[in-house]
Design an enzyme around this catalytic site. Sequence first.
Site, PDB file in Angstrom:
ATOM      1  N   TYR A  43      89.012  70.344  97.403  1.00  0.00           N
ATOM      2  CA  TYR A  43      89.792  70.454  96.171  1.00  0.00           C
ATOM      3  C   TYR A  43      90.780  71.601  96.267  1.00  0.00           C
ATOM      4  O   TYR A  43      90.722  72.414  97.203  1.00  0.00           O
ATOM      5  CB  TYR A  43      88.865  70.633  94.959  1.00  0.00           C
ATOM      6  CG  TYR A  43      88.230  72.003  94.831  1.00  0.00           C
ATOM      7  CD1 TYR A  43      87.213  72.415  95.681  1.00  0.00           C
ATOM      8  CD2 TYR A  43      88.673  72.905  93.865  1.00  0.00           C
ATOM      9  CE1 TYR A  43      86.647  73.677  95.563  1.00  0.00           C
ATOM     10  CE2 TYR A  43      88.105  74.163  93.725  1.00  0.00           C
ATOM     11  CZ  TYR A  43      87.091  74.538  94.587  1.00  0.00           C
ATOM     12  OH  TYR A  43      86.543  75.789  94.470  1.00  0.00           O
TER      13      TYR A  43
ATOM     14  N   LYS B 181      87.815  74.676 101.414  1.00  0.00           N
ATOM     15  CA  LYS B 181      87.667  74.607  99.949  1.00  0.00           C
ATOM     16  C   LYS B 181      86.921  73.312  99.613  1.00  0.00           C
ATOM     17  O   LYS B 181      87.496  72.317  99.147  1.00  0.00           O
ATOM     18  CB  LYS B 181      89.033  74.705  99.259  1.00  0.00           C
ATOM     19  CG  LYS B 181      88.923  75.258  97.837  1.00  0.00           C
ATOM     20  CD  LYS B 181      90.240  75.779  97.337  1.00  0.00           C
ATOM     21  CE  LYS B 181      90.272  76.013  95.840  1.00  0.00           C
ATOM     22  NZ  LYS B 181      89.409  77.047  95.315  1.00  0.00           N
TER      23      LYS B 181
ATOM     24  N   GLU C 273      83.199  87.808  99.116  1.00  0.00           N
ATOM     25  CA  GLU C 273      84.191  87.538  98.066  1.00  0.00           C
ATOM     26  C   GLU C 273      83.457  87.352  96.749  1.00  0.00           C
ATOM     27  O   GLU C 273      82.240  87.561  96.671  1.00  0.00           O
ATOM     28  CB  GLU C 273      85.013  86.300  98.420  1.00  0.00           C
ATOM     29  CG  GLU C 273      84.177  85.042  98.591  1.00  0.00           C
ATOM     30  CD  GLU C 273      84.975  83.819  99.025  1.00  0.00           C
ATOM     31  OE1 GLU C 273      86.190  83.769  98.779  1.00  0.00           O
ATOM     32  OE2 GLU C 273      84.365  82.906  99.595  1.00  0.00           O
TER      33      GLU C 273
ATOM     34  N   LEU D 101      87.049  82.264 101.416  1.00  0.00           N
ATOM     35  CA  LEU D 101      88.183  81.384 101.205  1.00  0.00           C
ATOM     36  C   LEU D 101      89.446  82.229 101.363  1.00  0.00           C
ATOM     37  O   LEU D 101      89.527  83.329 100.803  1.00  0.00           O
ATOM     38  CB  LEU D 101      88.141  80.795  99.792  1.00  0.00           C
ATOM     39  CG  LEU D 101      89.266  79.803  99.522  1.00  0.00           C
ATOM     40  CD1 LEU D 101      89.002  78.496 100.259  1.00  0.00           C
ATOM     41  CD2 LEU D 101      89.420  79.549  98.043  1.00  0.00           C
TER      42      LEU D 101
HETATM   43  N1  PLP Z   1      87.286  82.656  96.619  1.00  0.00           N
HETATM   44  C1  PLP Z   1      86.685  81.655  95.969  1.00  0.00           C
HETATM   45  C2  PLP Z   1      85.259  81.354  96.271  1.00  0.00           C
HETATM   46  C3  PLP Z   1      87.387  80.886  95.014  1.00  0.00           C
HETATM   47  O1  PLP Z   1      86.783  79.877  94.377  1.00  0.00           O
HETATM   48  C4  PLP Z   1      88.738  81.225  94.732  1.00  0.00           C
HETATM   49  C5  PLP Z   1      89.529  80.483  93.756  1.00  0.00           C
HETATM   50  O2  PLP Z   1      89.117  79.596  93.104  1.00  0.00           O
HETATM   51  C6  PLP Z   1      89.315  82.283  95.418  1.00  0.00           C
HETATM   52  C7  PLP Z   1      88.581  82.973  96.367  1.00  0.00           C
HETATM   53  C8  PLP Z   1      90.744  82.679  95.155  1.00  0.00           C
HETATM   54  O3  PLP Z   1      91.619  81.759  95.758  1.00  0.00           O
HETATM   55  P1  PLP Z   1      93.069  81.490  95.196  1.00  0.00           P
HETATM   56  O4  PLP Z   1      93.749  82.813  95.116  1.00  0.00           O
HETATM   57  O5  PLP Z   1      93.695  80.604  96.222  1.00  0.00           O
HETATM   58  O6  PLP Z   1      92.908  80.854  93.871  1.00  0.00           O
END
Ligand code: PLP
Length: 279
Positions: free
Chosen positions: A33, A147, A179, A203
Amino acid sequence: MPDVAFVNGAFVSLADAKVSIDDRGFQFGDGIYEVIRTYGGRPFELEAHLARLDRSAAALDLIQPYSPAEWTNHILEGIRRAAYPEAKIYIQLTRGVAPRDHAYEADLTPTVVLTVRELHSLSRSVQAAGVEAMTIEDIRWGRCDIKSLSLLGNVLARQQAKRAQVFEAILLKEGSITEGAVSNVMVVRGGTVMTAPEGPRILSGVTRAVVLGLARKEGLPVQERCIAQADLYGADEVFLTGTTVEVLAVVRVDGKVIKDGRPGPITQRLAAGFTGLVG
Ligand code: PLP
């Protein structure tokens, strides 16, 4: 205005948006996603999100049904139809529908779902005050760079945070911060902005990349390296980055106040820089 859904090539009302119970996304979480938001009605960092969707698909041997140009057309059409001042776009791509069996045939038709809903940003008062977080052991699988729809580790961590009445769960693997459950985590010490390195444990956040770019442009030292729990408690500043949280100060972790308990100067500078970029 209606929430808009796009399912396998056609726009439908949300009430009419349906997928089969044999969909492998439902059966196994076998899919990926993206979450994208708009600013001023335009999708933010769309290219980066679509590039990550491509990387996730390739890592899972998923067929990409659309080119970036085709995705862009569908997304822009969804935004136009929904006509919200600001929108949250959710893309879900699964391996498709098949009788339940862990192994799959290579020729399945992927299921595509795209929704456009109204975006509700965090309130200004929450952004100004910062939030509280708690650390939780990171029990997720070894490919958090994908993701994936399989988010049970994130779901359980976020629920634990909710139960504890704190905003975010900061995940720790072998004593190092990976994270947040829904965000990337940055720590400031002695003027240096630190965050976990890219790799299978996190991620690769689109907002993370934008904010690290801003920090470098501002001449701030940046280190992508492992951060221990003790570094977190002793930090000058802690903040989260993500599509929905943007740049959000963390002022208390595990009940311990970070510095003076207020969003720090570097966090504020980067948050202002981010607002300048998207405004
Ligand atoms: N890490 C995780 C586990 C996330 O679910 C998200 C965003 O949903 C992020 C980091 C941040 O990613 P982004 O800046 O691309 O939204």
